[in-house]
Design an enzyme around this catalytic site. Structure first.
Site, PDB file in Angstrom:
ATOM      1  CG  ASP A 101      -1.571   1.263   1.535  1.00 36.72           C
ATOM      2  OD1 ASP A 101      -2.264   1.759   0.624  1.00 36.72           O
ATOM      3  OD2 ASP A 101      -1.399   1.804   2.644  1.00 36.72           O
ATOM      4  CG  ASP A 106      -1.657   7.781   0.060  1.00 42.34           C
ATOM      5  OD1 ASP A 106      -2.330   7.512  -0.944  1.00 42.34           O
ATOM      6  OD2 ASP A 106      -0.783   8.660   0.080  1.00 42.34           O
ATOM      7  NE  ARG A 142      -8.769  18.278 -14.546  1.00 44.03           N
ATOM      8  CZ  ARG A 142      -9.994  17.804 -14.777  1.00 44.03           C
ATOM      9  NH1 ARG A 142     -10.213  16.491 -14.780  1.00 44.03           N
ATOM     10  NH2 ARG A 142     -11.025  18.627 -14.951  1.00 44.03           N
TER      11      ARG A 142
HETATM   12  C1  XBP Z   1      -5.285   6.258   0.347  1.00 44.97           C
HETATM   13  C2  XBP Z   1      -6.429   6.926  -0.313  1.00 44.97           C
HETATM   14  C3  XBP Z   1      -6.169   7.964  -1.372  1.00 44.97           C
HETATM   15  C4  XBP Z   1      -5.483   9.182  -0.752  1.00 44.97           C
HETATM   16  C5  XBP Z   1      -5.648  10.411  -1.610  1.00 44.97           C
HETATM   17  O1  XBP Z   1      -4.761   5.373  -0.597  1.00 44.97           O
HETATM   18  O2  XBP Z   1      -7.555   6.598   0.004  1.00 44.97           O
HETATM   19  O3  XBP Z   1      -7.427   8.340  -1.890  1.00 44.97           O
HETATM   20  O4  XBP Z   1      -6.127   9.473   0.498  1.00 44.97           O
HETATM   21  O5  XBP Z   1      -5.147  10.151  -2.911  1.00 44.97           O
HETATM   22  P1  XBP Z   1      -3.915   4.019  -0.143  1.00 44.97           P
HETATM   23  P2  XBP Z   1      -6.028  10.587  -4.191  1.00 44.97           P
HETATM   24  O6  XBP Z   1      -3.906   3.958   1.394  1.00 44.97           O
HETATM   25  O7  XBP Z   1      -4.670   2.868  -0.779  1.00 44.97           O
HETATM   26  O8  XBP Z   1      -2.543   4.233  -0.710  1.00 44.97           O
HETATM   27  O9  XBP Z   1      -6.582  11.965  -3.889  1.00 44.97           O
HETATM   28  O10 XBP Z   1      -5.071  10.556  -5.335  1.00 44.97           O
HETATM   29  O11 XBP Z   1      -7.098   9.532  -4.268  1.00 44.97           O
HETATM   30 MG    MG Z   2      -3.105   3.253   3.127  1.00 42.99          MG
END
Ligand code: XBP
Ligand code: MG
Length: 248
Positions: free
Chosen positions: A10, A12, A80
């Protein structure tokens, strides 16, 4: 014994603690840019993280906090703008990798354990985070990068992990997912993946049953990891031998 063939990461919260001081301010700057008085505080953003995907999170906020639906194109434009802000932060190196991430990635590469990514975030965010922290070649370390809108349903649905497993051509039993959140754990487990969780600033209190272990981070010299659930490696650092031991 099942041999560990691939680590599926993963992004984030797992590779980097991006949400509170990265994605959240990027959303707020995007709202400002178009003259909206929306301000996602640390606490409110923690609630909104129940919805994965930035566009979905904005729409969820509109429906549940403003009592209205916004046009999909408007939400896409806001997203964006937010992504541009977030990429600018990543480019400055403002968001480092979490403890032990680089160490474990390098150990996997040296040992022939394959690497993949399964994330809800936008693909460009992954590229910029990896380049800023690991250099230009880092994208090539990963056999598969599954990110963002390439699947119909985002986490906690298993789609992104099922997509990555299919691209890897490996059974879930020979792989291990690294996650930080309840949504991510549910997604990986629904795809049949053994999963290690390292909690991040927003997921300390997430219910995380069904994880092989829950740690505070992956550990590195001078900064040993500690277990929240299960037992931490005696060395204080998650390495391939310890992960292999979780699989058997
Ligand atoms: C975490 C998410 C993402 C980020 C924001 O992703 O839910 O939506 O919060 O990124 P993961 P975007 O833990 O699966 O890596 O605004 O590009 O969606
Ligand atoms: Mg995550």
């Amino acid at each position: 014994m099942t041999a560990l063939k691939a680590l599926i990461w993963d992004v984030d919260g797992t590779m980097a603690d991006t949400e509170r001081d990265g994605h959240r301010p990027a959303f707020n700057r995007a709202f400002e840019e178009v003259g909206l008085d929306w301000e996602w505080s640390v606490d409110l953003y923690g609630e909104l993280l129940a919805v994965t995907g930035g566009k979905e999170r904005i729409q969820h906020y509109c429906r549940n906090f403003l009592g209205r639906e916004e046009r999909a194109e408007y939400v896409a434009d806001l997203h964006r703008r937010k992504t541009r802000r977030f990429l600018a932060m990543l480019e400055t190196g403002a968001i480092p990798l979490r403890p032990g991430v680089k160490r474990l990635l390098e150990q996997a590469r040296a040992s022939g354990v394959r690497l993949a990514i399964a994330t809800t975030t936008t693909p460009a965010n992954v590229e910029f985070l990896l380049r800023a922290n690991l250099g230009e070649q880092a994208l090539d370390w990963f056999d598969v990068i599954g990110a963002g809108d390439i699947v119909p349903s985002k986490k906690p649905a298993p789609d992104i992990y099922e997509h990555v497993l299919a691209e890897l051509g490996l059974p879930a039993s020979e792989c291990l997912a690294l996650e930080d959140s309840r949504q991510g754990l549910i997604s990986a487990r629904a795809a049949g993946l053994p999963t290690l969780v390292t909690v991040s600033s927003y997921t300390q209190k997430d219910p995380l049953e069904d994880a092989l272990a829950v740690l505070d981070h992956l550990g590195e010299p001078g900064n040993p990891c500690k277990a929240r659930v299960g037992t931490a490696p005696a060395s204080g650092q998650v390495d391939l031998d310890w992960l292999q031991g979780l699989l058997s």
